[in-house]
Write an enzyme that holds these catalytic residues in place. Structure first.
Site, PDB file in Angstrom:
ATOM      1  CB  SER A  64     -77.503 -22.102   9.315  1.00 46.45           C
ATOM      2  OG  SER A  64     -76.894 -23.268   8.707  1.00 46.45           O
ATOM      3  CE1 TYR A  83     -82.419 -24.318   8.152  1.00 51.34           C
ATOM      4  CE2 TYR A  83     -80.175 -24.410   7.266  1.00 51.34           C
ATOM      5  CZ  TYR A  83     -81.045 -24.394   8.352  1.00 51.34           C
ATOM      6  OH  TYR A  83     -80.516 -24.366   9.538  1.00 51.34           O
TER       7      TYR A  83
HETATM    8  P1  NDP Z   1     -83.924 -29.846  16.385  1.00 54.42           P
HETATM    9  O1  NDP Z   1     -84.777 -30.128  15.591  1.00 54.42           O
HETATM   10  O2  NDP Z   1     -83.282 -30.765  17.492  1.00 54.42           O
HETATM   11  O3  NDP Z   1     -84.471 -28.529  17.256  1.00 54.42           O
HETATM   12  C1  NDP Z   1     -85.315 -27.711  16.342  1.00 54.42           C
HETATM   13  C2  NDP Z   1     -86.311 -27.103  17.536  1.00 54.42           C
HETATM   14  O4  NDP Z   1     -87.069 -26.185  17.129  1.00 54.42           O
HETATM   15  C3  NDP Z   1     -87.209 -28.226  18.506  1.00 54.42           C
HETATM   16  O5  NDP Z   1     -87.043 -27.706  19.730  1.00 54.42           O
HETATM   17  C4  NDP Z   1     -88.516 -27.902  17.812  1.00 54.42           C
HETATM   18  O6  NDP Z   1     -89.355 -28.280  18.693  1.00 54.42           O
HETATM   19  C5  NDP Z   1     -88.336 -26.389  17.465  1.00 54.42           C
HETATM   20  N1  NDP Z   1     -89.432 -26.108  16.590  1.00 54.42           N
HETATM   21  C6  NDP Z   1     -89.670 -26.277  15.333  1.00 54.42           C
HETATM   22  N2  NDP Z   1     -90.580 -25.553  15.040  1.00 54.42           N
HETATM   23  C7  NDP Z   1     -91.044 -24.794  15.974  1.00 54.42           C
HETATM   24  C8  NDP Z   1     -92.302 -24.087  16.023  1.00 54.42           C
HETATM   25  N3  NDP Z   1     -93.030 -23.789  15.043  1.00 54.42           N
HETATM   26  N4  NDP Z   1     -92.532 -23.445  17.079  1.00 54.42           N
HETATM   27  C9  NDP Z   1     -91.630 -23.603  17.996  1.00 54.42           C
HETATM   28  N5  NDP Z   1     -90.673 -24.282  18.214  1.00 54.42           N
HETATM   29  C10 NDP Z   1     -90.249 -24.916  16.954  1.00 54.42           C
HETATM   30  O7  NDP Z   1     -82.459 -29.334  15.636  1.00 54.42           O
HETATM   31  P2  NDP Z   1     -81.462 -28.348  16.111  1.00 54.42           P
HETATM   32  O8  NDP Z   1     -81.168 -28.142  17.625  1.00 54.42           O
HETATM   33  O9  NDP Z   1     -80.212 -28.502  15.316  1.00 54.42           O
HETATM   34  O10 NDP Z   1     -81.874 -26.814  15.522  1.00 54.42           O
HETATM   35  C11 NDP Z   1     -82.083 -25.695  16.452  1.00 54.42           C
HETATM   36  C12 NDP Z   1     -81.675 -24.448  15.314  1.00 54.42           C
HETATM   37  O11 NDP Z   1     -80.295 -24.570  14.781  1.00 54.42           O
HETATM   38  C13 NDP Z   1     -82.639 -24.280  14.197  1.00 54.42           C
HETATM   39  O12 NDP Z   1     -82.653 -23.001  13.815  1.00 54.42           O
HETATM   40  C14 NDP Z   1     -81.507 -24.619  12.943  1.00 54.42           C
HETATM   41  O13 NDP Z   1     -81.954 -24.405  11.944  1.00 54.42           O
HETATM   42  C15 NDP Z   1     -80.132 -24.397  13.447  1.00 54.42           C
HETATM   43  N6  NDP Z   1     -78.995 -24.954  12.843  1.00 54.42           N
HETATM   44  C16 NDP Z   1     -78.868 -26.404  13.162  1.00 54.42           C
HETATM   45  C17 NDP Z   1     -77.737 -27.021  12.656  1.00 54.42           C
HETATM   46  C18 NDP Z   1     -77.694 -28.362  12.405  1.00 54.42           C
HETATM   47  O14 NDP Z   1     -76.547 -29.011  11.995  1.00 54.42           O
HETATM   48  N7  NDP Z   1     -78.211 -29.099  13.393  1.00 54.42           N
HETATM   49  C19 NDP Z   1     -76.745 -26.236  11.677  1.00 54.42           C
HETATM   50  C20 NDP Z   1     -77.185 -24.839  11.690  1.00 54.42           C
HETATM   51  C21 NDP Z   1     -78.271 -24.092  12.194  1.00 54.42           C
HETATM   52  P3  NDP Z   1     -91.061 -28.638  18.356  1.00 54.42           P
HETATM   53  O15 NDP Z   1     -90.928 -29.610  17.298  1.00 54.42           O
HETATM   54  O16 NDP Z   1     -91.205 -29.573  19.812  1.00 54.42           O
HETATM   55  O17 NDP Z   1     -91.698 -27.293  18.366  1.00 54.42           O
END
Ligand code: NDP
Length: 246
Positions: free
Chosen positions: A140, A153
């Site tokens: 991030s 975070y």
């Molecule tokens: P979402 O919340 O849409 O996606 C997060 C994903 O992580 C979901 O598919 C969720 O699936 C999965 N997840 C969470 N916990 C678990 C777990 N314990 N085991 C397996 N899967 C898990 O958000 P984003 O697409 O934005 O996030 C994706 C990545 O991008 C993250 O690492 C986030 O920190 C990073 N990021 C996002 C930014 C933003 O502005 N959106 C900016 C910078 C980085 P489920 O709940 O079904 O398990």
């Protein structure tokens, strides 16, 4: 070349993971999706197959090393090999440190750091044996500079930045040709803000994302570019900002 590469994606049930899975599959990759919400994974796999792509999924909690290892095994059993792992699962329950949301601190450490380590451990034996492989991880912009409300975070995202760089350096030292790509997205409109429980932080972040956020396809395009590179080219880091974000 993307075509026929086998790509495991964690956090594939929404947001960046979903957009990337769909784009890679459209470009000919065989994608293996992991996350906890089965209904979402099933629907995305159906979408990909209906569009002529190849995909499968397994319910996976990245906190469990065995479940991540089983996801990698599924990729090999279903598609015969494994070329790329995209360690993308993450949560962002942001809050000021003084609010002491200590359970959420631990959750972030378990998912955002240990989850990535579980992905690395699951692929490393094959990548070392084959002397090739590609590890992509979503850090991030909070992993390269500090933001108030993102103390823990950001700490998790700084941690995976270091991890990825050391894997790259050790791979060069050991001659294993493992590529590492680290992503530093800024505000991307996904479900990530749903994980914030601190009311004041959530209100501010919702408003900020509404003003500046861009779609997760922006990150999917970057991952596609990285996966498309020749085997001796390691595109190492990408920072992706919305033009409106300071
Ligand atoms: P979402 O919340 O849409 O996606 C997060 C994903 O992580 C979901 O598919 C969720 O699936 C999965 N997840 C969470 N916990 C678990 C777990 N314990 N085991 C397996 N899967 C898990 O958000 P984003 O697409 O934005 O996030 C994706 C990545 O991008 C993250 O690492 C986030 O920190 C990073 N990021 C996002 C930014 C933003 O502005 N959106 C900016 C910078 C980085 P489920 O709940 O079904 O398990």
């Amino acid at each position: 070349m993307i075509k026929d590469k086998v790509v495991v994606i964690t956090g594939a049930s929404s947001g960046i993971g979903e957009a990337t899975a769909k784009m890679l599959a459209k470009n000919g990759a065989k994608v293996v999706l992991g996350a906890r919400r089965e209904n979402r994974l099933q629907a995305i796999v159906n979408d990909i197959k209906n569009a002529g792509g190849q995909a499968t999924y397994k319910v996976t909690d990245v906190r469990d090393a065995q479940e991540v290892a089983d996801l990698v095994t599924l990729a090999k059993n279903e598609f015969g090999s494994l070329d790329v792992i995209f360690n993308n699962a993450g949560i962002m329950p942001s809050s000021p440190i003084s609010a002491l949301h200590t359970k959420e601190w631990n959750d972030m450490i378990d998912i955002n750091i240990k989850g990535v380590l579980n992905g690395v451990a699951a692929v490393m034996p094959d990548f070392v044996k084959n002397k090739q492989g590609h590890i992509i991880t979503t850090s991030s912009v909070a992993g390269i500079k500090s933001f108030t409300g993102a103390g823990v975070y950001g700490a998790t995202k700084f941690a995976v930045r270091n991890l990825m760089e050391v894997i790259r350096m050790e791979s060069a030292q050991e001659g294993t040709n493992i590529r590492t790509t680290t992503l530093y997205p800024a505000a991307i409109n996904t479900e990530l803000l749903h994980t914030i429980t601190d009311e004041e932080t959530k209100k501010n972040m919702d408003s900020f994302y509404q003003q500046v956020g861009i779609s997760p396809e922006a990150i999917a395009r970057v991952v596609n570019f990285a996966v498309d590179q020749p085997a001796d080219v390691n595109v190492n880091e990408f920072t992706i900002y919305p033009t409106k974000q300071m």
